[in-house]
Design a protein around this motif. Structure first.
Motif: not given
Length: 388
Positions: A67, A158, A201, A205
């Motif tokens: 991610y 997300w 993010y 993650d």
């Protein structure tokens, strides 16, 4: 009513045994094997013959930051504008490819762990005689930290946020490719915005993967519910000699690690792809209604079998079609291998989805009535499937 009461009791007992007595069942662990040995004993007592399918798989690393790769690409793309405009133009494609890249990379990691599938066959029959195969995974997921409020909303959205950020980045990249001037103030705002989103993010993650210190869920709904439903369906079929010889049960390992058990089974049973239909039963213990997987969406959508979907819809008029995004199930490897296959899950309650893949996926979330309704749907579906 007494029969229904007996079914509810049996479903609860199986869920308690899996969730409380055995507990967390990581892929490749002794607890995963213990679960399947217990199921082999239960199936053997009902007259089924059990076969084991041993396989190796690649365990998930402690941190697998695919991610984060999308966020890093976006940040690099905006800071390198306008010189490397192709990075920005390709941003939406890269974000869209992330789920595929994850599987591609995971299937190329060293297979250093061992797991197994349990195949339950009607006594005296061979796999070649089966016409239906019901599948449920027994392993449980590595736990995400449980979160509420804005952080939960951020986690749920997300992919949508990254996708929008990717398209925004691509727009400015296209302007640069066309040699159109980028106002400095606008470019600065873009860089700050994308950097904030990307860094958020990356942090999320890491927190998701490391925040629970490697603990695994007990998996009450995901997927003690599906295992319990299949066990009771096997019990029901044991008293139906006209149906029993043609229905088998597969309990897979290492699903949460990357659908490795289903991939192994699809490979071993591929010779039966033209005659064997497959149904994956996963997370069927929470929510009001069933959902039938019609497709797994993505750059290359994976379509399930429309005939099986119609049969399931006829068996439960309240079920709804489901188009999965970023989530898959054990049906997927069978579809890719050429089988007629599909999957079902329940709609889930808000409380369950907040607890999905966390340590809070426990017995308090399970609804035995929902599981019983799934059993009845499977019974109607099986009976209708074999009508002349």
């Amino acid at each position: 009513m007494p029969e229904n009461s007996s079914l509810l009791t049996a479903l609860r007992q199986s869920a308690v045994h899996l969730t409380e007595k055995i507990g967390a069942r990581p892929a490749g662990s002794p607890a995963e094997r213990q679960t399947q040995q217990w199921l082999a004993e239960q199936l053997g007592g009902l007259g089924y013959r059990c076969e084991w399918q041993e396989f190796t798989f690649a365990p998930l690393p402690a941190f697998f930051p695919y991610y984060s790769l999308g966020a890093i690409w976006l940040i690099a793309a905006v800071w390198l504008l306008p010189g490397f405009a192709w990075l920005a133009v390709a941003a939406p494609l890269w974000v869209g490819l992330l789920p595929y890249f994850r599987l591609w990379l995971q299937y190329r990691l060293p297979c250093t762990a061992r797991s197994q599938n349990l195949l339950g066959l009607p006594a005296g029959s061979k796999a070649e005689e089966l016409r239906l195969l019901l599948v449920a995974h027994v392993d449980t997921a590595r736990a995400l930290p449980y979160v509420e409020g804005p952080l939960y909303a951020l986690r749920r959205q997300w992919y949508a946020v990254l996708s929008r950020a990717g398209w925004m980045t691509a727009f400015f990249g296209a302007l640069a490719v066309l040699q159109m001037p980028l106002p400095p103030i606008l470019l600065s705002v873009l860089r700050v915005l994308i950097s904030v989103v990307g860094l958020a993010y990356i942090g999320l993650d890491y927190y998701d993967q490391r925040g629970s210190d490697g603990a695994f869920t007990r998996g009450a709904n995901d997927n003690a519910s599906g295992v319990a439903v299949l066990l009771e369906t096997a019990r029901w079929l044991a008293d139906k000699p006209h149906l029993h010889p043609r229905v088998g049960f597969l309990f897979t390992g290492a699903e949460e690690a990357g659908l490795f058990g289903a991939r192994q089974a699809a490979l071993q049973l591929k010779r039966l792809a033209k005659t064997l239909s497959v149904l994956s039963v996963d997370m069927v213990g929470s929510g009001e209604n069933l959902r039938i997987y019609h497709a797994e969406l993505g750059l290359k959508p994976l379509l399930t079998d429309s005939t099986l979907n119609s049969q399931l819809q006829a068996a439960d008029l309240h079920a709804s079609p489901y188009l999965a995004r970023r989530r898959s199930g054990d049906f997927a490897p069978f579809v890719r291998a050429g089988f007629r296959a599909t999957g079902i899950e329940s709609s889930g309650t808000p409380a369950f989805w907040r607890a999905y893949h966390t340590l809070r996926d426990d017995l308090s979330l399970l609804d035995a009535q929902r599981m019983a309704q799934t059993c009845l749907t499977l019974q109607r579906w099986i009976e209708n499937h074999f009508q002349p």
